[in-house]
Design an enzyme around this catalytic site. Structure first.
Site, PDB file in Angstrom:
ATOM      1  CD1 TRP A   1      -2.734   1.543   0.514  1.00  0.00           C
ATOM      2  CD2 TRP A   1      -2.063   1.798   2.628  1.00  0.00           C
ATOM      3  NE1 TRP A   1      -3.485   2.538   1.060  1.00  0.00           N
ATOM      4  CE2 TRP A   1      -3.100   2.722   2.362  1.00  0.00           C
ATOM      5  CE3 TRP A   1      -1.498   1.766   3.909  1.00  0.00           C
ATOM      6  CZ2 TRP A   1      -3.572   3.614   3.313  1.00  0.00           C
ATOM      7  CZ3 TRP A   1      -1.970   2.648   4.864  1.00  0.00           C
ATOM      8  CH2 TRP A   1      -2.992   3.558   4.564  1.00  0.00           C
TER       9      TRP A   1
ATOM     10  CG  ASP B   1      -2.051  -2.174   7.455  1.00  0.00           C
ATOM     11  OD1 ASP B   1      -3.170  -2.142   8.016  1.00  0.00           O
ATOM     12  OD2 ASP B   1      -1.713  -1.351   6.581  1.00  0.00           O
TER      13      ASP B   1
ATOM     14  CB  ALA C   1      -7.195  -2.564   6.026  1.00  0.00           C
TER      15      ALA C   1
ATOM     16  CE  LYS D   1     -10.082   0.066   3.550  1.00  0.00           C
ATOM     17  NZ  LYS D   1      -9.143   0.880   4.351  1.00  0.00           N
TER      18      LYS D   1
END
Length: 394
Positions: A127, A208, A210, A243
């Site tokens: 990302w 991470d 998400a 999300k």
């Protein structure tokens, strides 16, 4: 003072959004912005979240600050969602943050405080905000191979070879599930091998995550982070609720610091609160309060899980439809990886010139590295994209 500032590079995704907005064509397709959309192009509010908001409106009696680290009930709910029984609660320090990006930033600043010489190892690709924040903070950074451009799968041997070069105390940034931007994920046995390497080299994992619930389900998507929590001495986790709860604008994130030595939890908790204080004082509460209500109310949680599963299956269906459409048009299974990938994104494997041609000739908007948002498709636009891919000789 201001005349000493220099122009910062424009955000490529925001540029692409503006180009899409200004394109007069009615058959254009937006696969660029990383936001979940339903078949109508709307990012809907989940029913469970809407119900929680109504309940909160009726019951909330103050808008005063929460603690520096946010509400303890939110910490408990997120730790349970993410880690279940992988570790004891007293081994985990947690803080609410402004979104997952805020959690990533706070984690990096915590690393900088504790071990300023540590190199942050990031996947190639990753990302874009990962290297951007690391560079802004002036931290040492290195890349490990992750994505095989030929097979569009994980380059696991390259990954392990590169990470074997890391030094003790370095930090390895890993995507918990639904890798962004590639959609290619580690399987269970690969997570186990990564854990063994981290332990043997004395490396610190930083996860991470998400998109929990967008890949193979809430429990399956947490396999990697839970395995590392069970096997590693220390672990950092940056989680986002944007999300899987659909609350992008509410900026609900959580940073967790896991230590096998529970005696360090009080110190870790103090450090997380300190960082919040330096950067924004008290974290936002509305989104985190809704998450807490949904996760702790059995009826709301059941409804949320049903909705989330429908979102996940919808994206899997779009992936399979696109792979099938391309198989029919090409007579080849070379796009089968699209059905194997998980989450919102896949990297198609097109060159930047091919991406530009698809945009100019067919109104297909995707990031220059050919990352596309699968959730931006629907049954009507899948044939349009498939035709564009074939016409552009991807």
């Amino acid at each position: 003072m201001f005349d000493k500032l220099t122009q910062q590079p424009p955000d490529k995704i925001l540029q692409l959004m503006q180009m899409f907005k200004e394109d007069p064509r009615t058959d254009k397709v937006d696969l660029g912005v990383g936001v979940y959309k339903d078949a109508t192009g709307l990012t809907p509010i989940m029913r469970a979240v809407k119900s929680a908001e109504k309940k909160l409106w009726e019951l909330e009696d103050t808008k005063s600050y929460t603690g520096l680290a946010g509400d303890a009930g939110y910490h408990d709910a997120m730790i349970d969602l993410m880690l279940s029984d992988a570790v004891e609660r007293e081994q985990v320090a947690a803080a609410a943050t402004p979104g997952g990006t805020g959690a990533v930033r706070q984690a990096l600043e915590l690393i900088q405080m504790a071990s300023p010489d540590a190199t942050i190892w990031i996947s190639a690709p990753t990302w874009p905000n990962h290297p951007s924040i690391i560079k802004y903070l002036g931290m040492p950074m290195a890349e490990y191979r992750y994505f095989d451009a030929e097979t569009r799968a994980v380059d696991f041997s390259g990954m392990m070879t590169d990470l074997s070069q890391a030094k003790s105390g370095d930090v390895v940034l890993l995507h918990g599930c639904c890798h962004n931007p590639t959609g290619a994920n580690l399987n269970a046995s690969q997570w186990q091998e990564v854990a063994d390497l981290l332990s043997s080299k004395g490396l610190i994992p930083f996860i991470d995550i998400a998109y929990q619930g967008f890949g193979d389900g809430l429990e399956a998507d947490a396999y990697g982070v839970r395995h590392l929590a069970k096997t590693q001495t220390e672990l950092l986790i940056a989680a986002s609720c944007s999300k899987n709860f659909g609350i992008y604008r509410e900026r609900a994130g959580c940073l967790m610091a896991v230590s096998r030595d529970s005696a360090k939890t009080k110190l870790n908790q103090s450090s997380l609160a300190f960082l919040n204080r330096q950067n924004f004082s008290f974290p936002p509460d509305h989104g985190t309060r809704l998450v807490t209500m949904v996760l702790t109310d059995p009826a709301l949680r059941s409804e949320w899980e049903t909705e989330l599963e429908a979102v996940r299956n919808g994206m899997l269906g779009l992936r399979q439809q696109l792979a099938t459409a391309l198989q029919k048009r090409t007579g080849s299974d070379r796009f089968g990886f699209l059905a194997d990938h998980r989450g919102m994104f896949s990297r198609l494997g097109a060159t930047e010139d091919q991406v530009i041609r698809m945009r100019e000739d067919h109104g297909i908007y995707m990031i220059g590295d050919s990352r596309m948002n699968i959730a931006g498709l629907n049954e009507a636009t899948i044939p349009v994209l498939a035709d564009a891919i074939v016409a552009t000789d991807v």
